[in-house]
Design a protein around this motif. Sequence first.
Motif, PDB file in Angstrom:
ATOM      1  N   PHE A 170       0.850  -1.190   0.000  1.00 18.98           N
ATOM      2  CA  PHE A 170       0.000   0.000   0.000  1.00 18.98           C
ATOM      3  C   PHE A 170       0.882   1.236   0.000  1.00 18.98           C
ATOM      4  CE2 PHE A 170       0.734  -0.841   4.454  1.00 18.98           C
ATOM      5  CZ  PHE A 170       0.973   0.417   4.973  1.00 18.98           C
ATOM      6  N   ASP A 171       0.310   2.331  -0.411  1.00 18.21           N
ATOM      7  CA  ASP A 171       0.995   3.622  -0.456  1.00 18.21           C
ATOM      8  C   ASP A 171      -0.098   4.664  -0.211  1.00 18.21           C
ATOM      9  OD1 ASP A 171       2.423   5.934  -0.986  1.00 18.21           O
ATOM     10  OD2 ASP A 171       3.392   5.123  -2.784  1.00 18.21           O
ATOM     11  N   GLU A 172      -0.179   5.177   1.014  1.00 17.80           N
ATOM     12  CA  GLU A 172      -1.271   6.076   1.396  1.00 17.80           C
ATOM     13  C   GLU A 172      -0.737   7.367   2.005  1.00 17.80           C
ATOM     14  OE1 GLU A 172      -4.293   5.445   0.562  1.00 17.80           O
ATOM     15  OE2 GLU A 172      -4.121   3.309   0.118  1.00 17.80           O
ATOM     16  N   GLU A 173      -1.551   8.416   1.890  1.00 20.07           N
ATOM     17  CA  GLU A 173      -1.205   9.709   2.475  1.00 20.07           C
ATOM     18  C   GLU A 173      -2.156   9.993   3.630  1.00 20.07           C
ATOM     19  OE1 GLU A 173       0.156  13.437   0.249  1.00 20.07           O
ATOM     20  OE2 GLU A 173      -1.932  13.904   0.767  1.00 20.07           O
ATOM     21  N   PHE A 174      -1.598  10.425   4.748  1.00 25.11           N
ATOM     22  CA  PHE A 174      -2.366  10.805   5.928  1.00 25.11           C
ATOM     23  C   PHE A 174      -2.089  12.284   6.187  1.00 25.11           C
ATOM     24  CE2 PHE A 174      -1.580   6.314   6.111  1.00 25.11           C
ATOM     25  CZ  PHE A 174      -2.807   5.783   6.492  1.00 25.11           C
ATOM     26  N   GLN A 175      -3.139  13.035   6.569  1.00 22.48           N
ATOM     27  CA  GLN A 175      -2.997  14.483   6.680  1.00 22.48           C
ATOM     28  C   GLN A 175      -3.393  15.012   8.059  1.00 22.48           C
ATOM     29  OE1 GLN A 175      -5.347  16.200   3.518  1.00 22.48           O
ATOM     30  NE2 GLN A 175      -3.846  15.628   1.966  1.00 22.48           N
ATOM     31  N   PHE A 176      -2.710  16.092   8.420  1.00 19.14           N
ATOM     32  CA  PHE A 176      -3.032  16.864   9.617  1.00 19.14           C
ATOM     33  C   PHE A 176      -3.420  18.260   9.148  1.00 19.14           C
ATOM     34  CE2 PHE A 176      -0.259  13.550  11.084  1.00 19.14           C
ATOM     35  CZ  PHE A 176      -0.831  13.162  12.282  1.00 19.14           C
ATOM     36  N   VAL A 178      -4.087  22.084   9.709  1.00 16.12           N
ATOM     37  CA  VAL A 178      -3.587  23.099  10.635  1.00 16.12           C
ATOM     38  C   VAL A 178      -4.447  24.343  10.451  1.00 16.12           C
ATOM     39  CG1 VAL A 178      -1.592  24.454  11.355  1.00 16.12           C
ATOM     40  CG2 VAL A 178      -1.258  22.135  10.468  1.00 16.12           C
ATOM     41  N   ALA A 179      -5.174  24.726  11.510  1.00 16.82           N
ATOM     42  CA  ALA A 179      -6.093  25.866  11.435  1.00 16.82           C
ATOM     43  C   ALA A 179      -5.352  27.123  10.997  1.00 16.82           C
ATOM     44  CB  ALA A 179      -6.766  26.091  12.787  1.00 16.82           C
ATOM     45  N   GLY A 180      -5.891  27.788   9.980  1.00 13.83           N
ATOM     46  CA  GLY A 180      -5.281  29.020   9.488  1.00 13.83           C
ATOM     47  C   GLY A 180      -4.237  28.804   8.426  1.00 13.83           C
ATOM     48  N   SER A 181      -3.918  27.557   8.113  1.00 10.17           N
ATOM     49  CA  SER A 181      -2.919  27.252   7.091  1.00 10.17           C
ATOM     50  C   SER A 181      -3.638  26.650   5.879  1.00 10.17           C
ATOM     51  CB  SER A 181      -1.889  26.262   7.636  1.00 10.17           C
ATOM     52  OG  SER A 181      -0.925  25.977   6.650  1.00 10.17           O
ATOM     53  N   PRO A 182      -3.326  27.157   4.680  1.00  7.19           N
ATOM     54  CA  PRO A 182      -4.044  26.646   3.508  1.00  7.19           C
ATOM     55  C   PRO A 182      -3.675  25.217   3.126  1.00  7.19           C
ATOM     56  CG  PRO A 182      -2.368  28.240   2.854  1.00  7.19           C
ATOM     57  CD  PRO A 182      -2.386  28.218   4.351  1.00  7.19           C
ATOM     58  N   MET A 183      -2.516  24.742   3.524  1.00 10.98           N
ATOM     59  CA  MET A 183      -2.074  23.400   3.151  1.00 10.98           C
ATOM     60  C   MET A 183      -1.929  22.532   4.401  1.00 10.98           C
ATOM     61  SD  MET A 183      -1.780  23.411  -0.117  1.00 10.98           S
ATOM     62  CE  MET A 183      -0.934  21.886  -0.362  1.00 10.98           C
ATOM     63  N   PRO A 184      -2.429  21.290   4.344  1.00 10.69           N
ATOM     64  CA  PRO A 184      -2.256  20.386   5.483  1.00 10.69           C
ATOM     65  C   PRO A 184      -0.824  19.825   5.509  1.00 10.69           C
ATOM     66  CG  PRO A 184      -3.386  19.250   3.709  1.00 10.69           C
ATOM     67  CD  PRO A 184      -3.220  20.684   3.265  1.00 10.69           C
ATOM     68  N   ALA A 185      -0.417  19.329   6.657  1.00 10.39           N
ATOM     69  CA  ALA A 185       0.858  18.601   6.759  1.00 10.39           C
ATOM     70  C   ALA A 185       0.545  17.161   6.368  1.00 10.39           C
ATOM     71  CB  ALA A 185       1.392  18.677   8.193  1.00 10.39           C
ATOM     72  N   ALA A 186       1.266  16.631   5.409  1.00 14.89           N
ATOM     73  CA  ALA A 186       0.931  15.296   4.863  1.00 14.89           C
ATOM     74  C   ALA A 186       2.072  14.324   5.119  1.00 14.89           C
ATOM     75  CB  ALA A 186       0.657  15.412   3.377  1.00 14.89           C
ATOM     76  N   LEU A 187       1.688  13.114   5.537  1.00 11.97           N
ATOM     77  CA  LEU A 187       2.628  12.020   5.785  1.00 11.97           C
ATOM     78  C   LEU A 187       2.264  10.871   4.858  1.00 11.97           C
ATOM     79  CD1 LEU A 187       4.889  10.626   7.446  1.00 11.97           C
ATOM     80  CD2 LEU A 187       3.082   9.896   9.029  1.00 11.97           C
ATOM     81  N   ARG A 188       3.219  10.469   4.066  1.00 14.83           N
ATOM     82  CA  ARG A 188       3.020   9.335   3.160  1.00 14.83           C
ATOM     83  C   ARG A 188       3.557   8.081   3.831  1.00 14.83           C
ATOM     84  NH1 ARG A 188       6.059   8.739  -2.606  1.00 14.83           N
ATOM     85  NH2 ARG A 188       5.111   6.770  -3.210  1.00 14.83           N
ATOM     86  N   ILE A 189       2.731   7.052   3.917  1.00 12.21           N
ATOM     87  CA  ILE A 189       3.149   5.779   4.519  1.00 12.21           C
ATOM     88  C   ILE A 189       3.004   4.691   3.469  1.00 12.21           C
ATOM     89  CG2 ILE A 189       2.775   4.103   6.362  1.00 12.21           C
ATOM     90  CD1 ILE A 189       1.633   6.325   8.074  1.00 12.21           C
ATOM     91  N   LYS A 190       4.105   3.899   3.313  1.00 15.04           N
ATOM     92  CA  LYS A 190       4.048   2.805   2.336  1.00 15.04           C
ATOM     93  C   LYS A 190       4.723   1.579   2.890  1.00 15.04           C
ATOM     94  CE  LYS A 190       7.946   4.672  -0.299  1.00 15.04           C
ATOM     95  NZ  LYS A 190       8.451   4.959  -1.609  1.00 15.04           N
TER      96      LYS A 190
END
Length: 190
Positions: A170-176, A178-190
């Motif tokens: 598998f190869d998936e992206e998980f996101q956090f 962040v209030a006030g930020s246009p882009m989430p922090a993303a963690l890719r797990i594979k």
Amino acid sequence: MEERGTCEDRTARLSDIVDEEMAKVQQDPILFFNDFFSIEPLEGEIRPNCSAKIKVTFKPQEALEYRSVAYCNITGRETRLPLKLRGEGKGPWVELSYHTLNLGKIYVNTPHAYEVDLINKGPIDAPFTFVPPTAHVANCFEFEPRKGIIAPGERQTIQISFKATLLGMFDEEFQFSVAGSPMPAALRIK
């Protein structure tokens, strides 16, 4: 029966009202007020061949571009001088300690634990929330804490628990978020 004034009487009364309002406007210094920009001092005097420092403070509420115009009245000058103000609000600046987590070969039905840090590199608090994924392997993962606030210069360690229930890659992206930020922090797990 109520007596109505002549047209001239009503015009004179209206003229008096307009004169009173104009006098109020002339006495009002029309000081600058804005929710996002402030200027200090708002009034003052500059002597000939001298200068003065004016402090402009910008306090954005969101990650947006803000614009405003402040006008400077100068005695003896017919028109006001415009001061165009522009600022770009930046949201919290959060980064992950790494962006990809490669689990390698793991055994099915065996618990695994990992850690990743959310790091606040900005000057303001960073409220974060884990975004529940829709990935087919999402139910194999647990993230703790799922929400919180990271102070400026601080980090929040996220505990990741994983227990594979199926064979395969598998190869998936998980996101956090962040209030006030246009882009989430993303963690890719594979």
